[in-house]
Design an enzyme around this catalytic site. Structure first.
Site, PDB file in Angstrom:
ATOM      1  N   ASP A  25     -32.879 -14.802  -5.026  1.00 28.64           N
ATOM      2  CA  ASP A  25     -33.096 -14.050  -3.787  1.00 28.64           C
ATOM      3  C   ASP A  25     -32.856 -12.564  -4.040  1.00 28.64           C
ATOM      4  OD1 ASP A  25     -33.633 -13.600  -1.144  1.00 28.64           O
ATOM      5  OD2 ASP A  25     -31.727 -14.354  -0.394  1.00 28.64           O
ATOM      6  N   ASN A  27     -35.573 -10.116  -4.315  1.00 33.50           N
ATOM      7  CA  ASN A  27     -36.670  -9.349  -4.928  1.00 33.50           C
ATOM      8  C   ASN A  27     -37.165  -8.254  -3.988  1.00 33.50           C
ATOM      9  OD1 ASN A  27     -36.516 -11.218  -6.950  1.00 33.50           O
ATOM     10  ND2 ASN A  27     -38.452 -12.237  -6.503  1.00 33.50           N
ATOM     11  N   TRP A  30     -34.678  -5.400  -3.709  1.00 35.22           N
ATOM     12  CA  TRP A  30     -34.698  -4.644  -4.975  1.00 35.22           C
ATOM     13  C   TRP A  30     -35.854  -3.646  -4.951  1.00 35.22           C
ATOM     14  CZ3 TRP A  30     -37.970  -3.624  -8.984  1.00 35.22           C
ATOM     15  CH2 TRP A  30     -37.411  -3.218 -10.208  1.00 35.22           C
ATOM     16  N   HIS A  42     -41.038  -8.947  -7.134  1.00 29.82           N
ATOM     17  CA  HIS A  42     -41.282 -10.292  -7.663  1.00 29.82           C
ATOM     18  C   HIS A  42     -41.614 -10.242  -9.160  1.00 29.82           C
ATOM     19  CE1 HIS A  42     -40.899 -11.785  -3.692  1.00 29.82           C
ATOM     20  NE2 HIS A  42     -42.045 -11.332  -3.237  1.00 29.82           N
ATOM     21  N   SER A  70     -40.726 -21.223  -1.227  1.00 29.38           N
ATOM     22  CA  SER A  70     -40.410 -22.252  -0.229  1.00 29.38           C
ATOM     23  C   SER A  70     -41.619 -22.523   0.654  1.00 29.38           C
ATOM     24  CB  SER A  70     -39.242 -21.784   0.639  1.00 29.38           C
ATOM     25  OG  SER A  70     -39.671 -20.751   1.501  1.00 29.38           O
ATOM     26  N   LEU A 136     -34.619 -29.142 -22.653  1.00 33.31           N
ATOM     27  CA  LEU A 136     -34.229 -28.608 -21.328  1.00 33.31           C
ATOM     28  C   LEU A 136     -35.341 -28.953 -20.348  1.00 33.31           C
ATOM     29  CD1 LEU A 136     -32.568 -26.561 -19.459  1.00 33.31           C
ATOM     30  CD2 LEU A 136     -34.196 -24.830 -20.247  1.00 33.31           C
TER      31      LEU A 136
HETATM   32  C1  FPP Z   1     -36.769 -14.154  -3.012  1.00 36.12           C
HETATM   33  O1  FPP Z   1     -36.747 -12.774  -2.813  1.00 36.12           O
HETATM   34  C2  FPP Z   1     -37.685 -14.538  -4.076  1.00 36.12           C
HETATM   35  C3  FPP Z   1     -38.874 -15.178  -3.867  1.00 36.12           C
HETATM   36  C4  FPP Z   1     -39.360 -15.580  -2.549  1.00 36.12           C
HETATM   37  C5  FPP Z   1     -39.786 -15.483  -4.989  1.00 36.12           C
HETATM   38  C6  FPP Z   1     -39.178 -15.785  -6.315  1.00 36.12           C
HETATM   39  C7  FPP Z   1     -40.195 -15.516  -7.357  1.00 36.12           C
HETATM   40  C8  FPP Z   1     -39.974 -15.008  -8.566  1.00 36.12           C
HETATM   41  C9  FPP Z   1     -38.633 -14.761  -9.073  1.00 36.12           C
HETATM   42  C10 FPP Z   1     -41.084 -14.606  -9.485  1.00 36.12           C
HETATM   43  C11 FPP Z   1     -41.969 -15.646  -9.981  1.00 36.12           C
HETATM   44  C12 FPP Z   1     -41.313 -16.920 -10.335  1.00 36.12           C
HETATM   45  C13 FPP Z   1     -41.716 -17.717 -11.312  1.00 36.12           C
HETATM   46  C14 FPP Z   1     -41.083 -19.029 -11.542  1.00 36.12           C
HETATM   47  C15 FPP Z   1     -42.787 -17.322 -12.189  1.00 36.12           C
HETATM   48  P1  FPP Z   1     -37.152 -12.193  -1.397  1.00 36.12           P
HETATM   49  O2  FPP Z   1     -38.557 -11.738  -1.465  1.00 36.12           O
HETATM   50  O3  FPP Z   1     -36.862 -13.193  -0.326  1.00 36.12           O
HETATM   51  O4  FPP Z   1     -36.160 -10.966  -1.316  1.00 36.12           O
HETATM   52  P2  FPP Z   1     -35.533 -10.295  -0.021  1.00 36.12           P
HETATM   53  O5  FPP Z   1     -34.666 -11.341   0.620  1.00 36.12           O
HETATM   54  O6  FPP Z   1     -34.755  -9.157  -0.580  1.00 36.12           O
HETATM   55  O7  FPP Z   1     -36.681  -9.861   0.843  1.00 36.12           O
END
Ligand code: FPP
Length: 247
Positions: A25, A27, A30, A42, A70, A136
């Site tokens: 969580d 991205n 950030w 992301h 999700s 793994l």
């Molecule tokens: C949450 O941050 C993250 C996600 C919804 C996506 C996770 C995806 C990746 C890490 C990249 C791709 C993954 C793979 C396996 C290739 P958010 O967007 O909810 O952050 P925020 O809460 O700060 O808005």
């Protein structure tokens, strides 16, 4: 301490978790902190995925579960959804051979029929390519929600009972677990959530029953191998009783 020092500490303690699950969580935050579009966050998150997979291999975990997308994430703006789909495809294209060579078995868990065709094709390819590996297991949770997983398991069991394959009184915890996407995988010992949030967010509700929680303030794109090792070291200090008393 360097990541090598942390790894030595983990080895000194001996017992490592078999299975670590991570709610990635932060991205978006950030990216916002840098005045960049959310998909850039992301993309940097994808680098952190590489880091923790390598860390998991170094530590010798049996399984690493990552919550990548999700069911609720389908409701994000279309541009962000398509960026996440492209990143998934890109990650698989770039990493499949190296994951395979390192003995990683990739599983993709969730309602994958909803994926766009290119992402779905990439998923099917890497799952087939790595199916025979055993070092793994990397579980990528995509288009996943735990309540939907539990409802699906109940439906599958109901169908078995209706068809006479099992009797209603044979529906026990083991029978239920066998209908989850994670069947055959040990439950997570450690659940990490990044970015300071303190929620489970409909992730692995059945499987995390006895998991130790580690809440990290680090935003996912900044999460490093050392952060994973610190969480494991913290886990090694915990007194796990599974509802019993210490002996
Ligand atoms: C949450 O941050 C993250 C996600 C919804 C996506 C996770 C995806 C990746 C890490 C990249 C791709 C993954 C793979 C396996 C290739 P958010 O967007 O909810 O952050 P925020 O809460 O700060 O808005």
């Amino acid at each position: 301490m360097t990541s090598a020092d942390l790894l030595s500490q983990i080895r000194l303690h001996g017992v490592v978790p078999r299975h670590v699950a991570i709610i990635m969580d932060g991205n978006g935050r950030w990216a916002r902190e840098r005045m960049l579009p959310r998909p850039v966050g992301h993309r940097h998150g994808m680098k952190a995925v590489r880091e923790v997979v390598e860390g998991a291999l170094e530590v010798g975990l049996e399984a690493l579960s990552l919550f990548a997308f999700s069911q609720e994430n389908w409701q994000r703006p279309p541009g962000e959804v398509s960026a996440l789909m492209s990143l998934l495809e890109e990650y698989i294209q770039a990493e499949a051979d190296s994951l395979h060579e390192q003995g990683v078995r990739v599983q993709v868990l969730g309602d994958i029929d909803r994926l766009v065709p290119a992402a779905r094709a990439a998923v099917d390819r890497v799952v087939a390519q790595t199916a025979g590996n055993a070092k793994l297991t990397l579980n990528l949770f995509i288009s996943y929600g735990a309540r939907a997983e539990l409802t699906r398991a109940a439906r599958l069991l109901a169908e078995d009972v209706a068809a006479g394959r099992i009797a209603a009184d044979q529906v026990d915890e083991a029978a239920f677990a066998s209908k989850l996407y994670t069947q055959g995988c040990p439950d997570p010992d450690l659940l990490i959530r990044t970015s300071g949030e303190q929620r489970i967010s409909n992730f692995m509700l059945w499987q995390v029953a006895y998991a130790e929680l580690f809440l990290s303030p680090v935003l996912w794109p900044d999460f490093s191998r050392s952060n994973l090792y610190e969480a494991i070291l913290d886990f090694q200090q915990r007194d796990r009783r599974f509802g019993k008393v210490a002996v």
